[in-house]
Design a protein around this motif. Structure first.
Motif, PDB file in Angstrom:
ATOM      1  N   SER A  16       0.708  -1.281  -0.128  1.00 19.99           N
ATOM      2  CA  SER A  16       0.053   0.043  -0.007  1.00 19.99           C
ATOM      3  C   SER A  16       0.817   1.341   0.048  1.00 19.99           C
ATOM      4  O   SER A  16       1.867   1.505   0.829  1.00 19.99           O
ATOM      5  CB  SER A  16      -1.007   0.071   1.434  1.00 19.99           C
ATOM      6  OG  SER A  16      -0.206   0.092   2.260  1.00 19.99           O
ATOM      7  N   ARG A  64      -5.098  -1.384  -9.458  1.00 14.59           N
ATOM      8  CA  ARG A  64      -5.827  -2.311  -8.084  1.00 14.59           C
ATOM      9  C   ARG A  64      -5.784  -1.468  -6.990  1.00 14.59           C
ATOM     10  O   ARG A  64      -4.946  -0.920  -6.407  1.00 14.59           O
ATOM     11  CB  ARG A  64      -5.097  -3.482  -8.286  1.00 14.59           C
ATOM     12  CG  ARG A  64      -4.867  -4.580  -9.510  1.00 14.59           C
ATOM     13  CD  ARG A  64      -3.840  -5.667  -9.194  1.00 14.59           C
ATOM     14  NE  ARG A  64      -3.992  -6.472  -7.876  1.00 14.59           N
ATOM     15  CZ  ARG A  64      -3.395  -7.460  -7.564  1.00 14.59           C
ATOM     16  NH1 ARG A  64      -2.260  -7.620  -8.101  1.00 14.59           N
ATOM     17  NH2 ARG A  64      -3.848  -8.158  -6.307  1.00 14.59           N
ATOM     18  N   ASP A  65      -6.769  -1.833  -6.210  1.00 14.72           N
ATOM     19  CA  ASP A  65      -7.206  -1.433  -4.884  1.00 14.72           C
ATOM     20  C   ASP A  65      -6.711  -0.042  -4.715  1.00 14.72           C
ATOM     21  O   ASP A  65      -5.980   0.458  -3.887  1.00 14.72           O
ATOM     22  CB  ASP A  65      -6.331  -2.197  -3.822  1.00 14.72           C
ATOM     23  CG  ASP A  65      -6.672  -2.158  -2.477  1.00 14.72           C
ATOM     24  OD1 ASP A  65      -7.900  -1.611  -2.357  1.00 14.72           O
ATOM     25  OD2 ASP A  65      -6.162  -2.822  -1.573  1.00 14.72           O
ATOM     26  N   GLN A  80      -6.031   1.797  -1.312  1.00 18.82           N
ATOM     27  CA  GLN A  80      -4.811   1.531  -0.825  1.00 18.82           C
ATOM     28  C   GLN A  80      -3.781   2.197  -1.600  1.00 18.82           C
ATOM     29  O   GLN A  80      -2.425   1.931  -1.065  1.00 18.82           O
ATOM     30  CB  GLN A  80      -4.474  -0.024  -0.698  1.00 18.82           C
ATOM     31  CG  GLN A  80      -5.293  -0.461   0.562  1.00 18.82           C
ATOM     32  CD  GLN A  80      -5.258   0.338   1.876  1.00 18.82           C
ATOM     33  OE1 GLN A  80      -3.753   0.090   2.361  1.00 18.82           O
ATOM     34  NE2 GLN A  80      -6.094   0.527   2.528  1.00 18.82           N
ATOM     35  N   ASN A  81      -4.016   2.919  -2.730  1.00 17.01           N
ATOM     36  CA  ASN A  81      -2.803   3.442  -3.772  1.00 17.01           C
ATOM     37  C   ASN A  81      -3.344   4.896  -4.035  1.00 17.01           C
ATOM     38  O   ASN A  81      -3.353   4.866  -5.201  1.00 17.01           O
ATOM     39  CB  ASN A  81      -2.483   2.479  -4.845  1.00 17.01           C
ATOM     40  CG  ASN A  81      -1.828   1.491  -4.337  1.00 17.01           C
ATOM     41  OD1 ASN A  81      -0.780   1.227  -4.199  1.00 17.01           O
ATOM     42  ND2 ASN A  81      -2.680   0.091  -4.172  1.00 17.01           N
ATOM     43  N   TYR A 119      -9.925   7.714  -5.583  1.00 11.72           N
ATOM     44  CA  TYR A 119      -9.083   8.044  -4.784  1.00 11.72           C
ATOM     45  C   TYR A 119      -7.967   8.757  -5.089  1.00 11.72           C
ATOM     46  O   TYR A 119      -6.665   8.522  -5.210  1.00 11.72           O
ATOM     47  CB  TYR A 119      -8.519   6.904  -3.915  1.00 11.72           C
ATOM     48  CG  TYR A 119      -9.545   6.171  -3.169  1.00 11.72           C
ATOM     49  CD1 TYR A 119     -10.091   6.438  -1.872  1.00 11.72           C
ATOM     50  CD2 TYR A 119     -10.513   5.076  -3.733  1.00 11.72           C
ATOM     51  CE1 TYR A 119     -11.133   6.014  -1.016  1.00 11.72           C
ATOM     52  CE2 TYR A 119     -11.504   4.453  -2.802  1.00 11.72           C
ATOM     53  CZ  TYR A 119     -11.630   4.881  -1.764  1.00 11.72           C
ATOM     54  OH  TYR A 119     -12.758   4.528  -0.757  1.00 11.72           O
TER      55      TYR A 119
END
Length: 444
Positions: free
Chosen positions: A254, A283-284, A287-288, A314
């Motif tokens: 992350s 991806r994700d 968390q990024n 995000y």
């Protein structure tokens, strides 16, 4: 026009005498808590004329409560006005308890019984509302905080940001200044690793706590940053390539990424599309998170960053404080106390908080629970109504240059006031959902 504070205050500055004891920091005016204008005068006299606050309009802004000392002063003012004590918000109470856990405080280089006060001191310096401590603690959850710096030749050009002496900076200087300000906040927080890298040079700075207290850590961090910035910028802007390398290198870890830059990357439109697609499909994303920190006086050159922010989850874009404060004032009104510290927190964690910190420019009022948690205190309904009314006033004054502006200007938020008082977050309200859908259709 009569002074709206005249009934609430006596004037300790009559006959040009500066009192040795500070006036009360806060005062209640027409049921609304605010910064005491007499305290503001006193503070500025004590500090040689330096502004006592960085909010746009202190006479309208809600109070900034940065630490426990401020909270005590706020309660004193409320009781003196015949009111009751003002509780801390749920977010503040949770974070204070968290910071008293030995594991958390040690990771931040402090002791459990001093962390609240030490962090409170730095929050007070920048006027960070207590509620934002909760947001800052999110940074401890990331394996790495990676700062990518554009060191291309154009960073030698001037920007519209000024230094502490009021002198226009180069974009390179602006990046250095803003990086160190963000680092000062980070120095008082638990984190795993901070990396600083550049687009055109192999240098990679890795900063870890290693048991050091905030001052020792920051002394080392500043020295390494200053040394790196002594070598001026030159070269091109291979940001797309460096971003791809960063994602490949992270390999499931992350990482919160930050990019200081001033323009279009190598490859032009094709590269900006590639960057946007990379961020849209990563991806994700929670968390990024990705934060663009633009450093330029040529806003059209970084429009692609704003475009990426709009479509990638995000993802946030942040200009310098003056420009961001003007945008927040346009969208939120004069009551939201958007300080330099509020801005720095947004630069660090807005990308991780799409429901509130990264939603300030969406022309939707905060709900009362959201506002309480951001400011760190359980605002009275009078305080919240003042915020809501100031929001509507800003909405009515909004210039119309597009169909989207017209929709934003004429949305009837007042009809939904009771819902905004109760709802945890604005996105849960059907009226907000319909409003955003209408804007989305305009953008298609």
């Amino acid at each position: 026009m009569p002074n709206p504070f005249s009934k609430a205050l006596s004037n300790p500055f009559s006959q040009n005498k500066i009192p040795t004891e500070p006036p009360k920091k806060y005062v209640k005016v027409n049921g609304v808590m605010k910064l005491n204008p007499e305290y503001k005068k006193w503070k500025e006299a004590q500090d040689g004329g330096k502004p006592a606050t960085t909010v746009s309009n202190p006479s309208q802004a809600l109070p900034v409560v940065t630490n426990m000392e401020d909270h005590e002063a706020l309660n004193d003012a409320s009781l003196a006005a015949g009111g009751t004590e003002i509780p801390l918000s749920e977010s503040s109470n949770e974070t204070i308890l968290m910071m008293q856990e030995p594991e958390i405080s040690v990771e931040a280089g402090m002791q459990p019984d001093t962390m609240v006060d030490e962090l409170g001191s730095i929050l007070n310096k920048y006027e960070v509302p207590m509620g934002l401590m909760n947001k800052l603690m999110m940074l401890s959850e990331f394996d790495e905080l990676e700062f990518m710096i554009d060191d291309s030749g154009s960073m030698r050009c001037s920007t519209d940001s000024k230094d502490s002496r009021g002198q226009i900076q180069t974009r390179w200087q602006e990046a250095q200044t803003r990086l160190k300000e963000m680092m000062e906040i980070l120095g008082y927080l638990p984190f795993q690793e901070i990396s600083i890298c550049f687009l055109n040079r192999p240098l990679r700075i890795s900063l870890k706590r290693n048991g050091r207290d905030p001052r020792s850590f920051l002394s080392d961090a500043y020295q390494q940053i200053d040394q790196a910035f002594q070598n001026g910028p030159s070269g091109t802007t291979p940001f797309f390539e460096r971003l791809q390398e960063s994602f490949a290198r992270s390999n499931g870890r992350s990482v919160s990424r930050y990019f200081f830059g001033d323009g279009t990357p190598n490859g032009g439109i094709q590269a900006t599309k590639g960057i946007t697609n990379l961020l849209k499909n990563r991806r994700d994303p929670a968390q990024n998170p990705m934060t663009f920190l633009s450093c330029t006086n040529e806003d059209d050159q970084v429009e692609w960053m704003k475009g990426a922010e709009e479509v990638a989850p995000y993802c946030s874009e942040c200009d310098d404080f003056a420009d961001e404060a003007a945008e927040v004032l346009l969208d939120q009104g004069e009551a939201l106390p958007y300080t330099k510290g509020f801005y720095l927190v947004c630069a660090l964690v807005a990308a991780m908080n799409p429901e509130d910190l990264d939603a300030m420019d969406e022309s939707v009022p905060f709900t009362k629970p959201t506002l309480d948690n951001l400011l760190g205190i359980a605002n009275s309904e009078e305080n919240y109504k003042h915020y809501f009314d100031c929001f509507l006033k800003a909405q009515q004054a909004r210039p119309v240059v597009s169909k989207a502006d017209e929709v934003k200007k004429h949305q009837k938020w007042r009809l939904h006031y009771a819902e905004f008082v109760r709802a945890p977050v604005a996105n849960q309200l059907p009226a907000v959902q319909a409003f955003k859908q209408q804007l989305l259709q305009l953008g298609q």
